[in-house]
Every structure is written in structure tokens, then in C-alpha cells.
Design a protein around this motif. Structure first.
Motif, PDB file in Angstrom:
ATOM      1  N   GLY A 119     -15.141  66.023 -33.771  1.00  0.00           N
ATOM      2  CA  GLY A 119     -14.717  65.993 -35.163  1.00  0.00           C
ATOM      3  C   GLY A 119     -13.651  64.963 -35.471  1.00  0.00           C
ATOM      4  O   GLY A 119     -13.298  64.777 -36.636  1.00  0.00           O
ATOM      5  N   GLY A 120     -13.115  64.322 -34.443  1.00  0.00           N
ATOM      6  CA  GLY A 120     -12.142  63.256 -34.676  1.00  0.00           C
ATOM      7  C   GLY A 120     -10.699  63.613 -34.441  1.00  0.00           C
ATOM      8  O   GLY A 120      -9.801  62.880 -34.886  1.00  0.00           O
ATOM      9  N   ALA A 121     -10.411  64.708 -33.723  1.00  0.00           N
ATOM     10  CA  ALA A 121      -9.025  65.038 -33.407  1.00  0.00           C
ATOM     11  C   ALA A 121      -8.410  63.933 -32.540  1.00  0.00           C
ATOM     12  O   ALA A 121      -9.072  63.399 -31.648  1.00  0.00           O
ATOM     13  CB  ALA A 121      -8.944  66.378 -32.687  1.00  0.00           C
ATOM     14  N   ASP A 122      -7.158  63.616 -32.801  1.00  0.00           N
ATOM     15  CA  ASP A 122      -6.459  62.593 -32.013  1.00  0.00           C
ATOM     16  C   ASP A 122      -6.002  63.129 -30.668  1.00  0.00           C
ATOM     17  O   ASP A 122      -6.045  62.425 -29.661  1.00  0.00           O
ATOM     18  CB  ASP A 122      -5.229  62.090 -32.784  1.00  0.00           C
ATOM     19  CG  ASP A 122      -5.603  61.322 -34.032  1.00  0.00           C
ATOM     20  OD1 ASP A 122      -6.288  60.302 -33.914  1.00  0.00           O
ATOM     21  OD2 ASP A 122      -5.204  61.760 -35.128  1.00  0.00           O
ATOM     22  N   VAL A 123      -5.527  64.365 -30.674  1.00  0.00           N
ATOM     23  CA  VAL A 123      -5.028  65.003 -29.453  1.00  0.00           C
ATOM     24  C   VAL A 123      -5.419  66.479 -29.493  1.00  0.00           C
ATOM     25  O   VAL A 123      -5.699  67.034 -30.555  1.00  0.00           O
ATOM     26  CB  VAL A 123      -3.485  64.899 -29.313  1.00  0.00           C
ATOM     27  CG1 VAL A 123      -3.029  63.460 -29.215  1.00  0.00           C
ATOM     28  CG2 VAL A 123      -2.779  65.602 -30.472  1.00  0.00           C
ATOM     29  N   LEU A 124      -5.425  67.114 -28.336  1.00  0.00           N
ATOM     30  CA  LEU A 124      -5.524  68.570 -28.265  1.00  0.00           C
ATOM     31  C   LEU A 124      -4.118  69.144 -28.283  1.00  0.00           C
ATOM     32  O   LEU A 124      -3.195  68.572 -27.689  1.00  0.00           O
ATOM     33  CB  LEU A 124      -6.242  69.009 -26.987  1.00  0.00           C
ATOM     34  CG  LEU A 124      -7.700  68.588 -26.825  1.00  0.00           C
ATOM     35  CD1 LEU A 124      -8.239  69.129 -25.502  1.00  0.00           C
ATOM     36  CD2 LEU A 124      -8.554  69.056 -27.988  1.00  0.00           C
ATOM     37  N   TRP A 125      -3.965  70.278 -28.952  1.00  0.00           N
ATOM     38  CA  TRP A 125      -2.650  70.909 -29.066  1.00  0.00           C
ATOM     39  C   TRP A 125      -2.775  72.341 -28.575  1.00  0.00           C
ATOM     40  O   TRP A 125      -3.121  73.248 -29.309  1.00  0.00           O
ATOM     41  CB  TRP A 125      -2.189  70.872 -30.522  1.00  0.00           C
ATOM     42  CG  TRP A 125      -0.731  71.187 -30.720  1.00  0.00           C
ATOM     43  CD1 TRP A 125      -0.144  72.428 -30.735  1.00  0.00           C
ATOM     44  CD2 TRP A 125       0.327  70.245 -30.945  1.00  0.00           C
ATOM     45  NE1 TRP A 125       1.200  72.320 -30.958  1.00  0.00           N
ATOM     46  CE2 TRP A 125       1.523  70.983 -31.092  1.00  0.00           C
ATOM     47  CE3 TRP A 125       0.370  68.858 -31.035  1.00  0.00           C
ATOM     48  CZ2 TRP A 125       2.756  70.382 -31.327  1.00  0.00           C
ATOM     49  CZ3 TRP A 125       1.589  68.252 -31.276  1.00  0.00           C
ATOM     50  CH2 TRP A 125       2.775  69.011 -31.412  1.00  0.00           C
ATOM     51  N   VAL A 126      -2.508  72.522 -27.289  1.00  0.00           N
ATOM     52  CA  VAL A 126      -2.565  73.835 -26.652  1.00  0.00           C
ATOM     53  C   VAL A 126      -1.305  74.595 -27.055  1.00  0.00           C
ATOM     54  O   VAL A 126      -0.189  74.100 -26.855  1.00  0.00           O
ATOM     55  CB  VAL A 126      -2.654  73.678 -25.123  1.00  0.00           C
ATOM     56  CG1 VAL A 126      -2.630  75.033 -24.434  1.00  0.00           C
ATOM     57  CG2 VAL A 126      -3.916  72.889 -24.751  1.00  0.00           C
ATOM     58  N   GLU A 127      -1.451  75.796 -27.630  1.00  0.00           N
ATOM     59  CA  GLU A 127      -0.276  76.437 -28.218  1.00  0.00           C
ATOM     60  C   GLU A 127      -0.265  77.946 -28.043  1.00  0.00           C
ATOM     61  O   GLU A 127      -1.296  78.579 -27.815  1.00  0.00           O
ATOM     62  CB  GLU A 127      -0.174  76.098 -29.709  1.00  0.00           C
ATOM     63  CG  GLU A 127      -1.382  76.530 -30.508  1.00  0.00           C
ATOM     64  CD  GLU A 127      -1.108  76.548 -31.999  1.00  0.00           C
ATOM     65  OE1 GLU A 127       0.029  76.831 -32.400  1.00  0.00           O
ATOM     66  OE2 GLU A 127      -2.056  76.312 -32.773  1.00  0.00           O
ATOM     67  N   THR A 128       0.948  78.505 -28.154  1.00  0.00           N
ATOM     68  CA  THR A 128       1.175  79.949 -28.154  1.00  0.00           C
ATOM     69  C   THR A 128       0.687  80.593 -26.866  1.00  0.00           C
ATOM     70  O   THR A 128       0.242  81.731 -26.866  1.00  0.00           O
ATOM     71  CB  THR A 128       0.533  80.623 -29.392  1.00  0.00           C
ATOM     72  OG1 THR A 128       0.603  79.750 -30.517  1.00  0.00           O
ATOM     73  CG2 THR A 128       1.259  81.907 -29.768  1.00  0.00           C
ATOM     74  N   MET A 129       0.755  79.860 -25.767  1.00  0.00           N
ATOM     75  CA  MET A 129       0.328  80.401 -24.488  1.00  0.00           C
ATOM     76  C   MET A 129       1.436  81.270 -23.881  1.00  0.00           C
ATOM     77  O   MET A 129       2.623  81.021 -24.087  1.00  0.00           O
ATOM     78  CB  MET A 129      -0.035  79.276 -23.521  1.00  0.00           C
ATOM     79  CG  MET A 129      -1.252  78.463 -23.946  1.00  0.00           C
ATOM     80  SD  MET A 129      -2.746  79.478 -23.883  1.00  0.00           S
ATOM     81  CE  MET A 129      -3.958  78.339 -24.567  1.00  0.00           C
TER      82      MET A 129
END
Length: 337
Positions: free
Chosen positions: A143-153
């Protein structure tokens, strides 16, 4: 070529991220118990509006509406077979808004926890978690995301699985964990332990830090813990807008725009490079944060006394690193607000 986030970090002392996803969508009509990710299909204009409101308030980075977009979470809504589509749409709607902003805005593909407990306490395996996160990452990438943002782990095993998935998808990534009472995640991770884990990863994140948790004071205490352990990676702070309180049938966060402006400046002075809000953070909070960051000169690294005086007291006497910090607790199954 370097990614958009790395280029921005190289050119700026600080960047502003976005605010809440859930709180804003509930204000738009999302019902409790419904999957926000389904709105990427059924209410795309609302999702565009969510993203645009962050950009208009001054955010340099916004997270996609894909926090629970993994197969484990979507199975609760009978949508586990729609993971690629839902994540692709979350990112492509974001790409539209970012590309129309007239400045560089980073589309960060939100990747939240599976909601499962890892072996040996639970049944989730590393391999299955990596597979789930990889499927989500590929959708966000498409979809065109620039980065992955892994969160609330909360669990280190889950953080490592998401990191491996980012590597499989050949995506740059950032990662945050949620630190609660006594400065630990619900699975017992301290700020020191997170720094150690991040530095040992074969593909460490561009930036790492903390989001959600208890309140802005506690989150900044955790950030000071990161800084004390010497990592040179950019730090992230996405604190809640105050403390949640139940009022007239719904959860209300009591943090004012003025309080979040103080939080933003304290985070910057603590060495944080990426500053945003989490639960309860609305566009008016973001506008106040941006104005304060741009207008107020840099100051010394804040002390715990300064933080508590300006933002309110801490929820516990311990920062999670002492002998009195308490034992790990069970991982929550909630979602970021």
C-alpha cells in the motif's frame, strides 16, 4: 536509497508523530468492539480524515489504521482472510494524504500485538507470529507505507518476531513497547532490558521507544531510562493525553493541550527525536505540541522532579529497574486508543 524517515531524521533535530487512532475513530462513530481496520474498506473517507487531521496539526509521521490488522486479531471479526487487503488499504489511503501534503510526511504502517501469549506460558510460537506479522507487513508495503511501526508491545518474544517479519519484508522499521505501573511492560521488560534487546537484534530499528502505558510522566521516566543506557539510536515517545477516567459511559483522557505541550518539550529536552501522542491525543493536542516545540528553546535534560511538577506525579515509586519493581504480569489484550 535511504528511507524517508531516515532522511528526515538526518535533517531535523526532532520530528512530530501523530496522536490517537482509536479515540479519534470513536469520535467519528466507531462502536466499541468493532474492528477499526474494517473502516479502511467501509469508511475510507473517515480514515482519510483521520490521517489528514494529523498532517494539518503538524505531524511529520502518522500511523496507519492497521494496529490490529494481523490474522489473530482479525479472526475475532471473521476477517482473518482479509489481512493483506485491509493493510494495503490502510497504507494506500495514507499514501494519498502524505503525497498531497506539500512536504515530506512519513506513512508508518502500524503493527500491534497479536493478543496471544507466547510459549511456554501460552500457545503462540515464534514461527506463527513471524508469519502473521510478515503477512501484515507485506500488505502495508504494497500500500505504500514508508516504514513499519511496531507498537504497544509487551513481550520481548513478540517484539523480536515483528523485527524478523520486517526483515523478511525488506522494510525499515521502528519499535515501541508499552510500559505500565512500576516502569515495566506487562511481561516484565524494563527500559534497560529493551535497550539491550534492541541492540542485539540482527536488524535493529531506525528508532525505538515507548508508547501508551500509564501517563506522560511515567512514559518520560522510561525514556530517561533508555537514555541512561547509552543507545545512540533515535528515541520515540508517544505518551497518552493524561490519565483515562470513566465519565458518562465512556473513557475520557484528562490531559489538556497545554499539558501535552509541556510533555512534548520535556520529551525533546530528554533527547527524544520522535515525539507524538497516544490514547486520548486529539488534533488540538498535536497543534499545541507542534507550536511549543517550534517556539520554546531547548533546555537541559529534565529531572524526575521537573517532570512530576509539570505533568503530575508518577504512578509508582519504582521505575522498574530496582529490587522492588515487582513481578511480570499477564499481557493485556486491549487495543491502542
Amino acid at each position: 536509497m535511504t528511507d524517508a524517515l531516515t532522511r528526515l531524521l538526518a535533517s531535523r533535530d526532532w520530528l512530530m508523530a501523530d496522536g490517537a487512532t482509536g479515540t479519534n475513530l470513536f469520535n467519528m462513530g466507531l462502536s466499541s468492539g468493532d474492528a477499526p481496520e474494517i473502516w479502511n474498506i467501509e469508511h475510507p473517507d473517515s480514515i482519510r480524515s483521520l490521517y489528514r487531521s494529523a498532517v494539518d496539526a503538524g505531524s511529520d509521521i502518522f500511523l496507519t489504521n492497521s494496529f490490529g490488522g494481523n490474522a489473530s486479531r482479525m479472526k475475532l471479526h471473521g476477517a482473518q482472510n482479509r489481512v493483506p487487503e485491509l493493510n494495503r488499504l490502510a497504507a494506500s489511503l495514507g499514501r494519498e494524504i502524505a503525497d498531497a501534503a506539500g512536504r515530506t510526511v512519513v506513512v508508518a504502517g502500524s503493527v500491534g500485538p497479536t493478543g496471544e501469549i507466547f510459549e511456554p506460558m501460552g500457545t503462540m510460537t515464534h514461527a506463527v507470529a513471524v508469519e502473521m506479522f510478515h503477512e501484515q507487513a507485506e500488505g502495508l508495503k504494497a500500500g505504500g507505507a514508508d516504514v513499519l511501526w511496531v507498537e504497544t508491545m509487551s513481550a520481548p518474544e513478540e517484539f523480536r518476531a515483528a523485527a524478523e517479519a520486517a526483515q523478511l519484508a525488506a522494510m525499515p522499521w521502528c519499535g515501541t513497547m508499552s510500559f505500565d505501573t512500576a516502569g515495566r511492560t506487562m511481561m516484565g521488560v524494563t527500559s534497560a532490558a529493551m535497550v539491550e534487546m534492541v541492540e542485539k537484534l540482527p536488524n535493529p530499528p531506525i528508532a525505538f521507544g515507548a508508547n501508551c502505558g500509564v501517563g506522560a510522566s511515567d512514559l518520560l521516566r522510561t525514556v530517561l531510562g533508555f537514555a541512561a543506557h547509552g543507545s545512540e539510536r533515535p528515541l520515540i515517545a508517544k505518551g497518552n493525553a493524561g490519565i483515562p477516567k470513566y465519565h458518562d459511559g465512556h473513557i475520557h483522557y484528562d490531559g489538556t493541550p497545554a499539558l501535552m505541550a509541556e510533555y512534548a518539550v520535556l520529551a525533546r529536552d530528554a533527547g527524544v527525536r520522535i515525539i507524538g501522542g497516544c490514547c486520548g491525543t486529539m488534533p488540538e493536542h498535536l497543534k499545541a505540541m507542534r507550536e511549543a516545540l517550534e517556539s520554546r528553546p531547548a533546555g537541559p535534560r529534565p529531572t524526575l522532579e521537573t517532570i512530576s511538577a509539570l505533568l503530575g506525579g508518577f504512578s509508582s515509586a519504582s521505575d522498574g529497574t530496582g529490587d522492588d519493581a515487582g513481578s511480570p504480569r499477564r499481557e493485556r489484550r486491549g487495543r491502542r486508543g
